[in-house]
Design a protein around this motif. Structure first.
Motif, PDB file in Angstrom:
ATOM      1  N   ARG A 193      45.722  20.231 -49.857  1.00 37.13           N
ATOM      2  CA  ARG A 193      45.463  19.662 -51.183  1.00 37.13           C
ATOM      3  C   ARG A 193      45.578  20.793 -52.196  1.00 37.13           C
ATOM      4  N   ILE A 194      46.616  20.718 -53.020  1.00 36.77           N
ATOM      5  CA  ILE A 194      46.923  21.793 -53.967  1.00 36.77           C
ATOM      6  C   ILE A 194      46.898  21.252 -55.395  1.00 36.77           C
ATOM      7  N   ALA A 195      46.213  21.960 -56.279  1.00 34.31           N
ATOM      8  CA  ALA A 195      46.232  21.623 -57.699  1.00 34.31           C
ATOM      9  C   ALA A 195      47.101  22.627 -58.427  1.00 34.31           C
ATOM     10  N   VAL A 196      47.950  22.135 -59.334  1.00 29.52           N
ATOM     11  CA  VAL A 196      48.781  22.997 -60.161  1.00 29.52           C
ATOM     12  C   VAL A 196      48.330  22.835 -61.609  1.00 29.52           C
ATOM     13  N   ILE A 197      47.715  23.872 -62.152  1.00 30.54           N
ATOM     14  CA  ILE A 197      47.266  23.862 -63.543  1.00 30.54           C
ATOM     15  C   ILE A 197      48.404  24.397 -64.412  1.00 30.54           C
ATOM     16  N   GLY A 198      48.775  23.608 -65.418  1.00 31.95           N
ATOM     17  CA  GLY A 198      49.960  23.927 -66.201  1.00 31.95           C
ATOM     18  C   GLY A 198      51.182  23.264 -65.603  1.00 31.95           C
TER      19      GLY A 198
END
Length: 204
Positions: free
Chosen positions: A4-9
């Motif tokens: 589970r990966i979050a990409v901010i921007g």
């Protein structure tokens, strides 16, 4: 293994490449951006993002109305990530890289564009903050080549070179990497964990 990966921007130049590359590898990806109503400078948003993901990637430049806000926002994220055991990956600029083994930093050279100096110095401070962090934070910080950005997108070649704190350049003295291959280098680090609590750089 799917993560589970979050990409901010996520809607930015690199952010879009990160989302595409992570999704193509079968990871569960969450796009975090102000355009979707998620401001990572908000404590509530930051805490939720960290709680819901095993890796959080920050691809946000401190320019425009974000100048001066990215450093404290990443520090806030780092606090939540340390407490929750989430890995934090930060994308900085090339400015904090040394042009040679003993320095100076690229941002401190006369040729460095004045227009990018403030954001480069802020991201250099972020790196200093991470290196000084004495908690159990699991982090990495990656700097691109000097000629990296939407102004020169390039193509995906599937290859790149890695370095440490010194700017990488080819035999012609050019320093470049495409958005797709830079995203490739970042996702390889996410999956292989070769630069734990370190800064590194990727270029051709």
């Amino acid at each position: 293994m799917s993560m589970r990966i979050a990409v901010i921007g996520a809607t930015g130049y690199l952010g879009q490449h990160l989302v595409d590359e992570a999704t193509a590898r079968g990871h569960q990806v969450t796009s975090v951006s102000r355009s979707s109503g998620a401001d990572f400078t908000s404590s509530d948003v930051a805490q939720q993002v960290v709680a819901d993901h095993v890796v959080v990637l920050v691809a946000v430049a401190p320019r425009g109305d974000m100048e001066g806000k990215v450093r404290p926002a990443i520090a806030q994220l780092a606090g939540f990530a340390s407490d929750g055991g989430t890995r934090l990956g930060v994308v900085g600029g090339a400015g904090s890289l040394n042009v040679a083994g003993g320095g100076p930093r690229l941002v401190d050279t006369p040729e460095f564009p004045e227009a990018y100096k403030a954001e480069s110095l802020e991201m250099a401070d972020v790196l200093d903050d991470l290196r000084a962090n004495e908690t159990k934070l699991d982090w990495f910080y990656i700097s691109p080549a000097a000629g990296f950005g939407g102004f020169a997108p390039g193509e995906k070649t599937g290859s790149y070179r890695l370095g440490g704190d010194v700017l990488l350049a080819d035999e012609k003295g050019e320093s470049f990497i495409s958005g797709a291959d830079f995203a490739l280098a970042i996702l390889d680090e996410v999956e292989n964990r070769k630069h734990v609590n370190q800064r590194f750089t990727a270029a051709y």
